[in-house]
Design a protein around this motif. Structure first.
Motif, PDB file in Angstrom:
ATOM      1  N   ALA A 160       0.828  -1.209   0.000  1.00 12.96           N
ATOM      2  CA  ALA A 160       0.000   0.000   0.000  1.00 12.96           C
ATOM      3  C   ALA A 160       0.859   1.255   0.000  1.00 12.96           C
ATOM      4  N   ALA A 161       1.886   1.269   0.847  1.00 12.64           N
ATOM      5  CA  ALA A 161       2.757   2.443   0.916  1.00 12.64           C
ATOM      6  C   ALA A 161       3.434   2.704  -0.421  1.00 12.64           C
ATOM      7  N   ALA A 162       3.941   1.645  -1.054  1.00 13.08           N
ATOM      8  CA  ALA A 162       4.627   1.809  -2.336  1.00 13.08           C
ATOM      9  C   ALA A 162       3.683   2.377  -3.393  1.00 13.08           C
ATOM     10  N   VAL A 172       4.370  13.202   3.114  1.00  8.08           N
ATOM     11  CA  VAL A 172       5.054  13.244   4.405  1.00  8.08           C
ATOM     12  C   VAL A 172       4.719  11.933   5.118  1.00  8.08           C
ATOM     13  N   VAL A 173       5.755  11.211   5.558  1.00  8.71           N
ATOM     14  CA  VAL A 173       5.561   9.886   6.154  1.00  8.71           C
ATOM     15  C   VAL A 173       6.137   9.888   7.560  1.00  8.71           C
ATOM     16  N   GLU A 181      10.773  -1.618  12.931  1.00 11.41           N
ATOM     17  CA  GLU A 181      11.896  -0.741  12.611  1.00 11.41           C
ATOM     18  C   GLU A 181      12.082  -0.472  11.119  1.00 11.41           C
ATOM     19  N   ALA A 182      11.952  -1.480  10.291  1.00 11.85           N
ATOM     20  CA  ALA A 182      12.284  -1.321   8.877  1.00 11.85           C
ATOM     21  C   ALA A 182      11.203  -0.611   8.073  1.00 11.85           C
ATOM     22  N   THR A 183      10.034  -0.372   8.662  1.00 11.97           N
ATOM     23  CA  THR A 183       8.899   0.148   7.888  1.00 11.97           C
ATOM     24  C   THR A 183       9.208   1.499   7.257  1.00 11.97           C
ATOM     25  N   LEU A 184       9.703   2.433   8.032  1.00 10.52           N
ATOM     26  CA  LEU A 184       9.982   3.768   7.507  1.00 10.52           C
ATOM     27  C   LEU A 184      11.140   3.723   6.505  1.00 10.52           C
ATOM     28  N   ALA A 185      12.123   2.871   6.763  1.00 11.06           N
ATOM     29  CA  ALA A 185      13.281   2.776   5.871  1.00 11.06           C
ATOM     30  C   ALA A 185      12.872   2.323   4.470  1.00 11.06           C
ATOM     31  N   HIS A 186      11.812   1.517   4.361  1.00 12.72           N
ATOM     32  CA  HIS A 186      11.353   1.055   3.053  1.00 12.72           C
ATOM     33  C   HIS A 186      10.821   2.188   2.192  1.00 12.72           C
ATOM     34  N   CYS A 187      10.543   3.324   2.799  1.00 11.33           N
ATOM     35  CA  CYS A 187      10.021   4.480   2.047  1.00 11.33           C
ATOM     36  C   CYS A 187      11.125   5.457   1.645  1.00 11.33           C
ATOM     37  N   ALA A 188      12.370   5.101   1.927  1.00  5.44           N
ATOM     38  CA  ALA A 188      13.481   6.047   1.757  1.00  5.44           C
ATOM     39  C   ALA A 188      13.681   6.480   0.319  1.00  5.44           C
ATOM     40  N   ASP A 189      13.393   5.612  -0.641  1.00  5.13           N
ATOM     41  CA  ASP A 189      13.631   5.934  -2.057  1.00  5.13           C
ATOM     42  C   ASP A 189      12.410   6.538  -2.747  1.00  5.13           C
ATOM     43  N   CYS A 211      -2.884  21.043   7.455  1.00  8.01           N
ATOM     44  CA  CYS A 211      -2.601  21.482   6.082  1.00  8.01           C
ATOM     45  C   CYS A 211      -3.003  20.452   5.033  1.00  8.01           C
ATOM     46  N   ALA A 212      -2.997  19.188   5.391  1.00 10.41           N
ATOM     47  CA  ALA A 212      -3.031  18.108   4.415  1.00 10.41           C
ATOM     48  C   ALA A 212      -4.343  18.032   3.642  1.00 10.41           C
ATOM     49  N   GLY A 213      -4.226  17.582   2.396  1.00 13.09           N
ATOM     50  CA  GLY A 213      -5.398  17.294   1.583  1.00 13.09           C
ATOM     51  C   GLY A 213      -5.828  15.844   1.709  1.00 13.09           C
ATOM     52  N   GLN A 214      -4.856  14.967   2.063  1.00 16.52           N
ATOM     53  CA  GLN A 214      -5.134  13.550   2.250  1.00 16.52           C
ATOM     54  C   GLN A 214      -4.328  13.034   3.426  1.00 16.52           C
ATOM     55  N   ILE A 215      -4.928  12.109   4.178  1.00 15.60           N
ATOM     56  CA  ILE A 215      -4.245  11.468   5.293  1.00 15.60           C
ATOM     57  C   ILE A 215      -4.561   9.979   5.234  1.00 15.60           C
ATOM     58  N   TRP A 216      -3.504   9.172   5.215  1.00 13.04           N
ATOM     59  CA  TRP A 216      -3.652   7.717   5.228  1.00 13.04           C
ATOM     60  C   TRP A 216      -3.086   7.167   6.529  1.00 13.04           C
ATOM     61  N   VAL A 217      -3.833   6.256   7.158  1.00 15.06           N
ATOM     62  CA  VAL A 217      -3.483   5.710   8.471  1.00 15.06           C
ATOM     63  C   VAL A 217      -3.636   4.190   8.424  1.00 15.06           C
ATOM     64  N   THR A 218      -2.754   3.468   9.101  1.00 11.75           N
ATOM     65  CA  THR A 218      -2.956   2.022   9.203  1.00 11.75           C
ATOM     66  C   THR A 218      -4.093   1.727  10.177  1.00 11.75           C
ATOM     67  N   GLY A 219      -4.772   0.599   9.946  1.00 11.44           N
ATOM     68  CA  GLY A 219      -6.037   0.328  10.624  1.00 11.44           C
ATOM     69  C   GLY A 219      -5.962   0.087  12.109  1.00 11.44           C
TER      70      GLY A 219
END
Length: 314
Positions: A160-162, A172-173, A181-189, A211-219
């Motif tokens: 989903a993030a990709a 903005v993540v 731990e690795a979750t945020l690192a997978h978004c680095a690129d 400010c945001a127009g969209q916000i996505w949250v895990t369930g």
């Protein structure tokens, strides 16, 4: 007519945010000039079931409402109510009998008994967000983590993030204490701005949501969903597998989905992130909850013309 509130705080930030949200709602209903709130630390006062009450409480104006959230505040609320009068109000279902309090504000997914002192909410109360310019191309992706209610589906969250981060938005993540731990690192690129929770200053997330127009949250993060609904953004959820067949938090999320208040990530090209959102009205549940409390207390609500003529700020 001044409404005097004593707000007992147990040191739990999540609890204190909910009582602060109710105070904010009361100020919206009556006008900020007509609400006086005294914040009281349960840890500092050390109020027990027995023993004398601290002298500092006797120096305060007598309360009309005595607020508490969480088990650590309940005895303080009851002792203050018995000694000083006023109405006792607790948020979230207490372990003590509901009949011991004048009012109990409970999320509907907790399924409390239909007592006359119970006020239902859709979920966690959240404070209003700062008034900042709306940026429809700005999007937030907020990761939670494993919880007692949900399993963490690494593959689904990563997929989903990709897909979301490929959308041409200003992403903005951020993560949380529970995020693997690795979750945020997978978004680095991805080109998104990454903000580990340890580096986020107080108030940062509220400003981003405002400010945001969209916000996505895990369930798993239902309280974060209700905070996101205080914004003007379209809110989306990446659903997660439940740990139990009977899951009250999942039911709360499903209710939000059924009512169209949040959107579910499905992997489809028609998901929310591919659209340009328009501002929507904030959920403002704290105001409707405060209005219900005032009505049941018999507290007079001023008309809009009365508030305007008095120069009251909301």
């Amino acid at each position: 007519m001044l409404l005097t509130i004593w707000r007992f705080m147990d040191g739990n930030r999540a609890h204190e945010k909910q009582s602060a949200a109710l105070v904010s709602g009361l100020r919206s209903c009556l006008g900020a000039n007509f609400v006086e709130c005294h914040d009281l630390s349960c840890r500092e006062l050390k109020i027990t079931l027995w023993g004398s009450l601290p002298d500092s409480l006797h120096q305060l104006p007598k309360p009309d409402l005595i607020l508490g959230v969480g088990h650590g505040s309940h005895w303080a609320v009851l002792r203050a109510r018995r000694t000083f009068g006023g109405r006792s109000v607790v948020i979230l279902r207490p372990s003590l009998p509901l009949s011991w309090f004048d009012f109990v504000i409970v999320p509907e997914h907790d399924r409390p008994p239909p007592l006359p002192n119970v006020i239902l909410t859709r979920g966690a109360l959240a404070e209003p967000l700062p008034e900042l310019p709306f940026e429809p191309r700005r999007a937030l992706l907020l990761f939670g983590g494993p919880s007692k209610h949900f399993h963490w589906d690494t593959v689904k969250v990563s997929t989903a993030a990709a897909q979301l981060l490929k959308q041409p938005l200003q992403w903005v993540v951020s993560d949380s204490r529970r995020t693997p731990e690795a979750t945020l690192a997978h978004c680095a690129d991805s080109g998104a701005e990454l903000h580990p929770w340890q580096q986020c200053q107080p108030g940062w997330l509220a400003e981003q949501m405002a400010c945001a127009g969209q916000i996505w949250v895990t369930g798993d993060s239902v309280s974060m969903m209700f905070e996101a609904l205080q914004s003007r953004a379209q809110v989306g959820v990446i659903t997660l597998p439940s740990r139990h067949p009977r899951n009250k938090i999942r039911s709360a999320v499903e209710r939000l989905l059924d009512d169209g208040l949040v959107h579910e990530w499905t992997g489809s090209d028609t998901d929310l992130a591919s659209e340009t959102p328009t501002p929507r009205l904030p959920f403002a549940q704290q105001v409707s909850c405060a209005r219900a409390l005032l009505r049941r207390c018999g507290w007079p609500l001023p008309s809009q013309s009365d508030m305007a003529s008095a120069g009251v700020t909301q």
